[in-house]
Design an enzyme around this catalytic site. Sequence first.
Site, short mmCIF file in Angstrom:
data_model
loop_
_atom_site.label_atom_id
_atom_site.label_comp_id
_atom_site.label_asym_id
_atom_site.label_seq_id
_atom_site.Cartn_x
_atom_site.Cartn_y
_atom_site.Cartn_z
CB SER A 134 -0.96 0.08 1.41
OG SER A 134 -1.63 1.33 1.37
CE1 TYR A 181 -4.29 -2.34 5.20
CE2 TYR A 181 -3.33 -0.27 4.81
CZ TYR A 181 -3.64 -1.45 4.27
OH TYR A 181 -3.79 -1.59 3.09
N1 LIG Z 1 -8.66 -0.53 -1.28
C1 LIG Z 1 -7.56 0.33 -1.13
O1 LIG Z 1 -7.68 1.52 -1.07
C2 LIG Z 1 -6.39 -0.25 -1.06
C3 LIG Z 1 -5.15 0.34 -1.24
C4 LIG Z 1 -3.86 -0.11 -1.06
C5 LIG Z 1 -3.69 -1.45 -0.56
N2 LIG Z 1 -4.87 -2.11 -0.76
C6 LIG Z 1 -4.47 -3.52 -0.23
O2 LIG Z 1 -5.11 -4.39 -1.47
C7 LIG Z 1 -5.37 -5.53 -1.03
C8 LIG Z 1 -6.98 -5.79 -1.56
O3 LIG Z 1 -7.75 -4.88 -1.13
P1 LIG Z 1 -9.25 -4.59 -1.60
O4 LIG Z 1 -9.31 -3.13 -1.69
O5 LIG Z 1 -9.46 -5.43 -2.79
O6 LIG Z 1 -10.07 -5.03 -0.31
P2 LIG Z 1 -11.52 -5.97 -0.29
O7 LIG Z 1 -12.43 -5.56 -1.41
O8 LIG Z 1 -11.98 -5.69 1.24
O9 LIG Z 1 -10.90 -7.43 -0.56
C9 LIG Z 1 -10.40 -8.17 0.30
C10 LIG Z 1 -10.29 -9.62 0.03
O10 LIG Z 1 -9.53 -10.00 1.14
C11 LIG Z 1 -10.26 -11.49 1.57
N3 LIG Z 1 -10.17 -11.64 2.91
C12 LIG Z 1 -10.36 -10.69 3.95
N4 LIG Z 1 -9.96 -11.37 5.17
C13 LIG Z 1 -9.73 -12.76 4.84
C14 LIG Z 1 -9.38 -13.70 5.74
N5 LIG Z 1 -9.56 -13.96 6.95
N6 LIG Z 1 -8.93 -14.95 5.23
C15 LIG Z 1 -9.20 -15.17 3.62
N7 LIG Z 1 -9.28 -13.99 2.80
C16 LIG Z 1 -9.67 -12.78 3.38
C17 LIG Z 1 -11.62 -10.88 1.26
O11 LIG Z 1 -12.53 -12.18 0.90
P3 LIG Z 1 -13.31 -12.89 1.91
O12 LIG Z 1 -14.05 -11.81 2.51
O13 LIG Z 1 -14.31 -13.80 0.91
O14 LIG Z 1 -12.65 -13.63 2.94
C18 LIG Z 1 -11.48 -10.17 -0.19
O15 LIG Z 1 -11.53 -11.02 -1.38
C19 LIG Z 1 -5.31 -5.53 0.61
O16 LIG Z 1 -4.11 -6.30 0.90
C20 LIG Z 1 -5.22 -4.10 0.97
O17 LIG Z 1 -4.57 -3.87 2.07
C21 LIG Z 1 -6.25 -1.74 -0.59
#
Ligand SMILES: NC(=O)c1ccc[n+]([C@@H]2O[C@H](COP(=O)([O-])OP(=O)(O)OC[C@H]3O[C@@H](n4cnc5c(N)ncnc54)[C@H](OP(=O)(O)O)[C@@H]3O)[C@@H](O)[C@H]2O)c1
Length: 228
Positions: free
Chosen positions: A134, A147
Amino acid sequence: MSRTALVTGASRGIGRALVKALAARDVVVLASGRDEAKLQSLQNETGCLIYALDLGTREAPRELYARAKDALGTVDIVVNNAGYNSRKALFVDTDLEEFEAQYALNLRAPAELCRLALKDMIERKSGHIVNVLSTATLYASEQMGIYTAMKHGLTGLTKVLIKEARPHGVKVSAVHPGGTNTEFRATERPDYMRPESVAELIVHSVLFAPDDAVVHELVFRPMVETNF
Ligand SMILES: NC(=O)c1ccc[n+]([C@@H]2O[C@H](COP(=O)([O-])OP(=O)(O)OC[C@H]3O[C@@H](n4cnc5c(N)ncnc54)[C@H](OP(=O)(O)O)[C@@H]3O)[C@@H](O)[C@H]2O)c1
């Protein structure tokens, strides 16, 4: 020959978009997450393989990697994407349970998957690990202490692994997206990047980079962000 990939956090958001982008390029993908129904719909859409499990337990990374090897034969690509931020709060107002839960998913699970996959990749002298980190690793954001600590930890490990894997022909990449409009946060952010845009950058620029080049770090943000 088409490559194979294990993608975590694939039921929604960036991970789901990554699976679609990889499948469109004939990569055979094992998509993982907890929500089986969402994974099933992704399978119907893309033909990917799926495996539902909670990656936050100690045993889960080993179970998932073994399943990926069974299903894919060799695992050419691992994308450690699953991650979450429990809430925005001052560090003093958080507790040890939150710390340990974020540690388990945001740092321990990807670290374990790196260890397991790298062993095989080093032996084969090929492979690519992508850790989704991130822009929070590039500056300090108040009320995101746990985080930030976990993502900083995984960033440090990723940098070490870049060096340890390199002599064996294995690529390791750190990807730092800025704000992306997913269910990562409770409120919609239409001014943030679409998950499909993030996935396209990762797949095109990192995973399909020319053979003689490796992207060690990729940083990108939505136009509205200037947090550097
Ligand atoms: N969105 C942003 O602004 C942003 C910015 C920078 C970095 N990121 C990073 O990008 C990555 C993806 O984030 P996103 O924005 O796509 O978030 P998201 O829409 O909330 O998706 C998160 C994913 O992680 C899975 N997950 C959560 N808890 C879990 C667990 N205990 N076991 C297995 N799977 C789990 C969820 O699936 P289930 O609920 O089905 O388990 C979901 O598929 C993350 O690492 C986040 O830190 C996000």
